[in-house]
Design a protein around this motif. Structure first.
Motif, PDB file in Angstrom:
ATOM      1  N   PRO A 210       0.807  -1.231   0.000  1.00 46.76           N
ATOM      2  CA  PRO A 210       0.000   0.000   0.000  1.00 46.76           C
ATOM      3  C   PRO A 210       0.835   1.273   0.000  1.00 46.76           C
ATOM      4  O   PRO A 210       0.316   2.351  -0.290  1.00 46.76           O
ATOM      5  CB  PRO A 210      -0.818  -0.125   1.300  1.00 46.76           C
ATOM      6  N   ASP A 211       2.121   1.158   0.356  1.00 44.14           N
ATOM      7  CA  ASP A 211       2.981   2.339   0.362  1.00 44.14           C
ATOM      8  C   ASP A 211       3.553   2.680  -1.014  1.00 44.14           C
ATOM      9  O   ASP A 211       4.247   3.696  -1.154  1.00 44.14           O
ATOM     10  CB  ASP A 211       4.163   2.133   1.325  1.00 44.14           C
ATOM     11  N   ALA A 212       3.300   1.851  -2.018  1.00 40.08           N
ATOM     12  CA  ALA A 212       3.905   2.067  -3.336  1.00 40.08           C
ATOM     13  C   ALA A 212       3.555   3.424  -3.938  1.00 40.08           C
ATOM     14  O   ALA A 212       4.448   4.110  -4.461  1.00 40.08           O
ATOM     15  CB  ALA A 212       3.510   0.937  -4.293  1.00 40.08           C
ATOM     16  N   PRO A 213       2.288   3.894  -3.910  1.00 37.82           N
ATOM     17  CA  PRO A 213       1.997   5.224  -4.477  1.00 37.82           C
ATOM     18  C   PRO A 213       2.733   6.342  -3.750  1.00 37.82           C
ATOM     19  O   PRO A 213       3.187   7.306  -4.379  1.00 37.82           O
ATOM     20  CB  PRO A 213       0.474   5.350  -4.312  1.00 37.82           C
ATOM     21  N   ASP A 214       2.870   6.224  -2.422  1.00 35.88           N
ATOM     22  CA  ASP A 214       3.604   7.238  -1.669  1.00 35.88           C
ATOM     23  C   ASP A 214       5.075   7.233  -2.072  1.00 35.88           C
ATOM     24  O   ASP A 214       5.691   8.297  -2.231  1.00 35.88           O
ATOM     25  CB  ASP A 214       3.479   6.972  -0.162  1.00 35.88           C
TER      26      ASP A 214
END
Length: 329
Positions: A210-214
């Motif tokens: 879930p941290d990939a876009p950040d």
């Protein structure tokens, strides 16, 4: 000299290289060691005394109001960036090996003009701001925010205090050199912090959590800031002027429209990095195979009997060459 206008708090008033630098300035040389912000600001104070009347505030008044900002930038530029341990590289597939290297494509491209690079940095920062809730606890993001606040406040105070003399002040090469050096140092640090934070997030999420876009948003900031701080960006400028021209005040008409520049919208940036080669598209192209043409113009599929080796043909016979002539007796 026209810094990228700080239209909103958080934007960096980056030097855009629109004026001719003085002859004794090595604009293409990288800064050696941490920038001594206070020492560099002394030249700004000298220019201030020449261009700004005392009723707008003396040089001592200016440095007193900006003391906290100068100290913040001094500490930030002297601090080493400790990169996070990178995640383990993913396994390389045949399709990945066939795809062109994105970094090679970017390096081969012509560098963007410095004003565009400055706008790209602020556009990438704006994109990262949309992920601020997820990034706010990262120490690297906090450092980026600190530099943005100090640098932007410094520019706004100078503009407000100088008033109608602002254009002449910003046209002085001593002020331009200060903003150029601070802009390079700021982008160099921002790039390092953003990359370290992106690596941290990717390691935590194993590259696709879930941290990939950040992490992508931070990588966009790192790419844009690196582009500005590189020799092809804020470090370079037009050919040096003569020493006579260097000692003169530069009057830039564009600075008279600083209000318009402040309101100028920045280019949109979906991921903060601009147009890049799509690795997925490239892989898709690299795996597409086209059939060859038969003599009559129709395509034949790869792998047919006409393409098989002779020892795999029925009967093991090699195909005759079309030009082969029978032996004469």
């Amino acid at each position: 000299m026209q810094p990228e206008a700080a239209a909103q708090p958080g934007e960096l008033p980056l030097w855009t290289g629109t004026e001719t630098p003085p002859a004794d300035t090595a604009v293409s040389e990288p800064l050696a060691g941490p920038l001594d912000v206070r020492a560099e600001f002394q030249a700004v104070l000298e220019a201030w005394e020449e261009h700004v009347p005392p009723e707008n505030g003396t040089a001592q008044d200016l440095v007193a109001e900006l003391d906290a900002d100068l100290a913040t930038l001094q500490r930030a530029f002297a601090e080493a960036v400790a990169p996070a341990a990178p995640a383990a590289p993913p396994a390389v597939t045949d399709q990945d090996a066939a795809a062109p290297d994105e970094s090679e494509s970017v390096e081969a491209a012509e560098p963007s003009p410095v004003p565009q690079q400055a706008a790209d940095v602020n556009a990438a920062l704006q994109q990262a701001d949309t992920h601020a809730t997820a990034l706010q606890d990262l120490p690297e993001w906090q450092q980026i925010q600190t530099v943005r606040g100090a640098f932007g406040h410094l520019f706004r105070v100078m503009k407000e205090r100088a008033g109608e003399r602002f254009d002449r002040l910003m046209g002085d090469h001593r002020v331009g050199e200060f903003f150029r050096k601070v802009s390079i140092a700021a982008c160099d640090k921002v790039a390092g912090w953003a990359q370290a934070a992106a690596d941290r997030l990717r390691r935590r999420g194993e590259g696709n959590g879930p941290d990939a876009p950040d992490a992508d948003a931070l990588r966009g900031v790192a790419d844009a800031a690196t582009g500005y701080a590189s020799p092809g960006g804020g470090r370079s400028g037009p050919p040096p002027a003569s020493r006579d021209a260097a000692s003169a005040t530069v009057d830039i008409p564009a600075m008279r429209q600083i209000g318009e520049a402040l309101a100028r919208p920045l280019p949109a940036a979906k991921d903060g990095r601009g147009a890049r080669v799509s690795a997925a598209a490239a892989r898709g192209k690299s795996t597409t195979r086209r059939g060859t043409k038969k003599p009559n113009g129709t395509a034949k599929k790869p792998g047919t009997a006409a393409e098989q080796a002779g020892h795999l043909r029925r009967g093991g016979a090699e195909p005759q060459q079309q030009n082969h002539k029978p032996t004469q007796r």
